[in-house]
Every structure is written in C-alpha cells, then in structure tokens.
Design a protein around this motif. Structure first.
Motif, PDB file in Angstrom:
ATOM      1  N   TYR A 224      30.054   0.787 -59.548  1.00 43.96           N
ATOM      2  CA  TYR A 224      30.814  -0.231 -58.819  1.00 43.96           C
ATOM      3  C   TYR A 224      31.995   0.481 -58.185  1.00 43.96           C
ATOM      4  O   TYR A 224      32.891   0.951 -58.871  1.00 43.96           O
ATOM      5  CB  TYR A 224      31.300  -1.327 -59.785  1.00 43.96           C
ATOM      6  CG  TYR A 224      31.683  -2.610 -59.085  1.00 43.96           C
ATOM      7  CD1 TYR A 224      30.944  -3.777 -59.273  1.00 43.96           C
ATOM      8  CD2 TYR A 224      32.779  -2.654 -58.226  1.00 43.96           C
ATOM      9  CE1 TYR A 224      31.285  -4.950 -58.617  1.00 43.96           C
ATOM     10  CE2 TYR A 224      33.114  -3.819 -57.562  1.00 43.96           C
ATOM     11  CZ  TYR A 224      32.366  -4.973 -57.762  1.00 43.96           C
ATOM     12  OH  TYR A 224      32.707  -6.129 -57.109  1.00 43.96           O
ATOM     13  N   ASN A 225      31.966   0.610 -56.873  1.00 42.95           N
ATOM     14  CA  ASN A 225      33.081   1.236 -56.168  1.00 42.95           C
ATOM     15  C   ASN A 225      34.136   0.172 -55.891  1.00 42.95           C
ATOM     16  O   ASN A 225      33.842  -0.874 -55.322  1.00 42.95           O
ATOM     17  CB  ASN A 225      32.596   1.855 -54.857  1.00 42.95           C
ATOM     18  CG  ASN A 225      31.791   3.122 -55.106  1.00 42.95           C
ATOM     19  OD1 ASN A 225      32.300   4.111 -55.613  1.00 42.95           O
ATOM     20  ND2 ASN A 225      30.509   3.093 -54.779  1.00 42.95           N
ATOM     21  N   ILE A 226      35.349   0.454 -56.324  1.00 47.20           N
ATOM     22  CA  ILE A 226      36.390  -0.581 -56.278  1.00 47.20           C
ATOM     23  C   ILE A 226      37.656  -0.028 -55.629  1.00 47.20           C
ATOM     24  O   ILE A 226      37.823   1.181 -55.525  1.00 47.20           O
ATOM     25  CB  ILE A 226      36.644  -1.118 -57.720  1.00 47.20           C
ATOM     26  CG1 ILE A 226      37.544  -2.339 -57.758  1.00 47.20           C
ATOM     27  CG2 ILE A 226      37.215  -0.029 -58.631  1.00 47.20           C
ATOM     28  CD1 ILE A 226      36.864  -3.629 -57.408  1.00 47.20           C
ATOM     29  N   ALA A 227      38.549  -0.932 -55.237  1.00 50.01           N
ATOM     30  CA  ALA A 227      39.778  -0.533 -54.555  1.00 50.01           C
ATOM     31  C   ALA A 227      40.631   0.394 -55.428  1.00 50.01           C
ATOM     32  O   ALA A 227      40.576   0.369 -56.653  1.00 50.01           O
ATOM     33  CB  ALA A 227      40.575  -1.769 -54.151  1.00 50.01           C
ATOM     34  N   PHE A 228      41.412   1.203 -54.757  1.00 50.45           N
ATOM     35  CA  PHE A 228      42.187   2.299 -55.356  1.00 50.45           C
ATOM     36  C   PHE A 228      42.961   1.886 -56.626  1.00 50.45           C
ATOM     37  O   PHE A 228      42.998   2.610 -57.616  1.00 50.45           O
ATOM     38  CB  PHE A 228      43.168   2.805 -54.286  1.00 50.45           C
ATOM     39  CG  PHE A 228      43.688   4.201 -54.466  1.00 50.45           C
ATOM     40  CD1 PHE A 228      43.153   5.075 -55.400  1.00 50.45           C
ATOM     41  CD2 PHE A 228      44.732   4.648 -53.655  1.00 50.45           C
ATOM     42  CE1 PHE A 228      43.647   6.359 -55.531  1.00 50.45           C
ATOM     43  CE2 PHE A 228      45.230   5.934 -53.785  1.00 50.45           C
ATOM     44  CZ  PHE A 228      44.700   6.787 -54.725  1.00 50.45           C
ATOM     45  N   ALA A 229      43.575   0.696 -56.609  1.00 53.61           N
ATOM     46  CA  ALA A 229      44.468   0.319 -57.710  1.00 53.61           C
ATOM     47  C   ALA A 229      43.749  -0.392 -58.851  1.00 53.61           C
ATOM     48  O   ALA A 229      44.357  -0.692 -59.871  1.00 53.61           O
ATOM     49  CB  ALA A 229      45.572  -0.596 -57.170  1.00 53.61           C
ATOM     50  N   ALA A 230      42.438  -0.656 -58.681  1.00 50.51           N
ATOM     51  CA  ALA A 230      41.844  -1.719 -59.490  1.00 50.51           C
ATOM     52  C   ALA A 230      40.778  -1.290 -60.502  1.00 50.51           C
ATOM     53  O   ALA A 230      40.106  -2.142 -61.079  1.00 50.51           O
ATOM     54  CB  ALA A 230      41.265  -2.763 -58.550  1.00 50.51           C
ATOM     55  N   ALA A 231      40.607   0.012 -60.746  1.00 52.42           N
ATOM     56  CA  ALA A 231      39.489   0.448 -61.604  1.00 52.42           C
ATOM     57  C   ALA A 231      39.506  -0.233 -62.966  1.00 52.42           C
ATOM     58  O   ALA A 231      38.500  -0.799 -63.402  1.00 52.42           O
ATOM     59  CB  ALA A 231      39.515   1.970 -61.771  1.00 52.42           C
ATOM     60  N   ALA A 232      40.637  -0.206 -63.651  1.00 57.53           N
ATOM     61  CA  ALA A 232      40.672  -0.738 -65.008  1.00 57.53           C
ATOM     62  C   ALA A 232      40.530  -2.257 -65.009  1.00 57.53           C
ATOM     63  O   ALA A 232      39.934  -2.832 -65.932  1.00 57.53           O
ATOM     64  CB  ALA A 232      41.970  -0.329 -65.700  1.00 57.53           C
ATOM     65  N   ALA A 233      41.030  -2.924 -63.967  1.00 55.26           N
ATOM     66  CA  ALA A 233      40.903  -4.385 -63.885  1.00 55.26           C
ATOM     67  C   ALA A 233      39.436  -4.762 -63.715  1.00 55.26           C
ATOM     68  O   ALA A 233      38.918  -5.656 -64.382  1.00 55.26           O
ATOM     69  CB  ALA A 233      41.740  -4.912 -62.727  1.00 55.26           C
ATOM     70  N   CYS A 234      38.752  -4.035 -62.829  1.00 59.20           N
ATOM     71  CA  CYS A 234      37.335  -4.294 -62.582  1.00 59.20           C
ATOM     72  C   CYS A 234      36.521  -4.017 -63.858  1.00 59.20           C
ATOM     73  O   CYS A 234      35.697  -4.828 -64.272  1.00 59.20           O
ATOM     74  CB  CYS A 234      36.859  -3.399 -61.438  1.00 59.20           C
ATOM     75  SG  CYS A 234      35.096  -3.435 -61.153  1.00 59.20           S
TER      76      CYS A 234
END
Ligand SMILES: Cc1ncc(C[n+]2csc(CCOP(=O)(O)OP(=O)(O)O)c2C)c(N)n1
Ligand code: SF4
Ligand code: SF4
Ligand code: SF4
Ligand SMILES: [Mg+2]
Lengths: 296, 81
Positions: A66-76
């Motif tokens: 799952y490629n996610i926005a720069f700030a959001a890895a842990a939230a995702c």
C-alpha cells in the motif's frame, strides 16, 4: 546468531527493482520479507522504496504493497492492522519507511500508532537524507555531512530517533544494519512474534547519497558498526542487549575517521567536527553500556 | 469489470532489463570459489542463485559480490559494448 541455512530461499522481490546499483536498503528489504513470509502487507510512504517498485501496471514486489502519502505510513498501517485483526487475520503489517518519512514528516503518525498500541512493525531504513528527491538533508543526516541542501556540511547533530521511540515503551525495538543481514533477519522474526507496536531502525548506506563506490556498500555498514558510530542492540520489554557484531566496538571502537574518510559527503569536515562526532560516539557507547549493565 | 483501483501486479522485469546498466560484469573463478555463499547473501538485488549462477539479465554490476568474497574469486570485468 542465525546461520545461513535458517534463512528461507524464497525471494519476495522479483528481479529487479529500479534501485541504484549497490543499494543497501534493497538488500535489507530482501531479508525483511524473507523473515516475514508471504502473509505480509507492506505500507510504504513516499521514499526510494516507493519509486523502485516498477512502473504501473507492473511491480517487482511480490507481496501486497500500500503506497501512502509521505506523512501517513504509521496511520495507514494502524488502520490496516486493526482491520486484519478484527477479521481474525494474523497478516503481518510492516511499514517500511525512509528516515525523512520517519524522523521528520512521519513522526506524529508514528507516535500516534505507538501510543495506541497498534499491532504492527515499523521499520525505518536510514540512508541519512531524502534519497529519492536528490539527497536533501533530513533530521537523520549527521553533523558535517554534505547534502544538496547543506553544501557546506550539516551544522546540526543527527536526531536521536531511537530515544523518541523508546519514550513510547514499545515491547520490542532494535537497531540493525544492512551489512549484517542475518542479524536483521533474526530481529524481524523476533519482532513479528511479539504482539503490539515494534520498531526496527536500520542504518542503510547509500552509494550515490554518501558518495562512495557501489561495491563498498557492505564495507561501509561494517565500518559504521566497528567504529561504534552505529550500535546494534535490541530492547525487549525494556531490557537492552547489545548484538554480536557490536560487542567488539563497545570495548575497542575503531577511530571514527576510518568510517568517515571513505565517504565523499564527509570530504570537507574539519578536525573540530570530527572530534565532536567522535565525542558523541564515545558518549553514546557509554550510555548503551550503562543501560545494558542496568546502571541507568 | 473496470478496475477502480490502480493495482500493479508482480512481474519479472517490471523495471526493464537492469543488466543493461552494467559497466563491469562479475566473473566467478570456480577454481578459487569455496561455495561459501557470502556473495549470494549480500547481493542487493538477489540475482545470484543457489548454484552461484549470476543472472546477467538483471545484475547491475554493483561489485558488492566481488568486494565481500573472502576468496577473491570474483573479478569485475569491463563490459564491451
Ligand atoms: C508532503 C510531501 N512533501 C514532499 C514530498 C516529496 N518527497 C517524496 S519522497 C521525499 C524524501 C523521502 O526521503 P526519505 O523518507 O528519507 O526516503 P528515501 O528517499 O531516502 O528512501 C520527498 C521530499 C512528498 N511526496 N510529499
Ligand atoms: S538513492 Fe540510495 S537508498 Fe535510494 S535507491 Fe539509490 S542507493 Fe538506494
Ligand atoms: S563469496 Fe566467493 S568464495 Fe564464497 S561462494 Fe561467492 S564466489 Fe565463492
Ligand atoms: S555485481 Fe552486484 S548485482 Fe551483480 S551479482 Fe554482484 S552483487 Fe549482485
Ligand atoms: Mg532517506
């Protein structure tokens, strides 16, 4: 210590990614996935690892990503883990993020997920700069290192990410280095066997970013460890153990210059800066030693 | 049905034949090699198989294998093209 024969032969990355020749972070990911196995989802924020996968509609990664926005890895990863667990699935959720995406822009989502006790593994592979956008400085860039935004050498020390993560009291956290893939493999295995938020910080030398020849990528990681500039340890439920490869450096570290001199990014550091860096290494080794002995 | 999500699928060669990047090619001297597997462990791209064959379609020529080989059994030879 794990032996070579324990490591599964399966590769979860199809030949070949678009990573630079000699990329040590790609080597790390090979072992992270060998340890995690096929029932794994990677969450990847903007970083080299998101751009090396391949060009749509193809990817070289053979596990779901799952490629996610720069700030959001842990939230995702946090939401994903919750969804899997509610569905009764044990799927490993691994966030694999760069240093910029961790120590700078992603730090609030990381802190939030650790505070919520999310069952996942967060891995920061640290090439000490913003690699895929052309090697700008990050909070993880060391003092004195030249990057495209610090042409005269960075004026500040590297942010101590591990102490920030430690403040969340995770059940497991560790450091690793690409030059010791078996140590990394073992740590990922152990992390995934524990429930709750786990953290592994990998030093990942980067040939174009650190300005050394690609064939020296393993040598560079070993020098980081042998000079004590990077200490390998794991902390399980608060108890710190120094890992095998770092034991010698705890007693007799090589002079830091051995590590710095082979890297173009440190070409212009002054003797004063080298001394400051060396003193910081000595102080850190002392702190690790005291913690291991239970003195603090 | 039309796919609503942009989904990529795993494929060998998703980034092309990265062997074309190579400037130097690793050549293994089987006489010197003791089959320790250290080169295979450290190849960043996993292009060395169990029999220590190097997949030249994808080997990027980084030279890591030659550098870590304790027997100095791998030589990096300039590609002629
Ligand atoms: C909000 C936002 N700002 C900036 C960018 C551009 N950007 C993408 S990746 C990246 C740097 C990533 O650095 P790091 O996390 O260290 O990973 P590396 O590239 O070194 O692997 C930047 C600045 C972005 N994608 N999103
Ligand atoms: S810039 Fe560095 S971390 Fe990024 S792909 Fe290239 S070698 Fe790897
Ligand atoms: S590292 Fe050298 S000696 Fe060991 S298997 Fe590879 S080529 Fe042979
Ligand atoms: S040169 Fe690099 S990519 Fe090619 S086999 Fe050796 S380590 Fe692997
Ligand atoms: Mg980085």
């Amino acid at each position: 210590m794990s032996t070579i024969s324990e490591i599964p032969k399966e590769e979860y990355i199809k030949t070949c990614t678009a990573a630079c020749a000699g990329c040590s972070s790609s080597l790390c990911l090979r072992y992270v996935l060998k340890a995690a196995g096929p029932d794994t989802v990677l969450v990847i924020p903007a970083c080299c690892t998101s751009v090396i996968q391949g060009v749509y509609p193809n990817t070289s990664f053979n596990v779901p990503v799952y490629n996610i926005a720069f700030a959001a890895a842990a939230a995702c990863a946090s939401g994903m883990s919750k969804a899997f667990r509610s569905a009764g699935k044990k799927t490993n959720v691994i966030a694999y993020a760069g240093d910029g995406g961790t120590v700078d822009i992603g730090i609030q989502s990381l802190s939030g997920a650790f505070e919520r006790g999310t069952d996942f593994l967060y891995i920061c592979y640290d090439n000490e700069a913003y690699g895929n956008t052309g090697m700008q400085r990050s909070g993880a860039t060391p003092l004195g290192a030249v990057t495209t935004t610090t042409p005269g050498g960075k004026g500040e020390f590297k942010k101590d990410l591990d102490r920030i993560v430690a403040a969340h009291n995770p059940p497991y956290m560790a450091t690793a280095c690409s030059a010791y893939p078996l140590d990394l493999y073992k740590k990922v295995k152990k992390a995934l066997s524990i429930e709750g938020p786990k953290f592994i910080h990998i030093l990942a030398p980067c040939p174009p970013g650190w300005r050394y020849e690609s064939d020296r990528t393993i040598e560079m990681g070993k020098l980081a460890v042998k000079t004590g500039s990077w200490v390998l340890w794991e902390r399980e439920y608060g108890k710190l153990t120094v890992s095998g490869p770092s034991k010698a450096a705890m007693k007799n570290p090589l002079p830091l210059e051995e590590y710095l001199k082979g890297q173009g990014r440190f070409k212009r550091v002054t003797p004063e800066i080298i001394n400051e860096l060396q003193q910081a290494v000595i102080k850190n080794l002392e702190r690790v030693r005291k913690e291991e002995e239970g003195i603090c | 049905m039309r796919e609503r999500l942009a989904l990529s699928r795993p494929k060998t060669g998703a980034c092309g034949l990265t062997g074309s990047w190579r400037v130097f090619r690793p050549v293994v001297d089987r006489e010197k090699c003791n089959q320790c597997g250290i080169c295979e462990i450290h190849c960043p791209d996993g292009v060395i198989d169990e029999e220590l064959n190097i997949d030249l379609d994808f080997c990027k020529g980084c030279g890591v294998c030659a550098n870590v080989c304790p027997k100095k059994a791998i030589t990096m030879v300039r590609e002629e093209r």
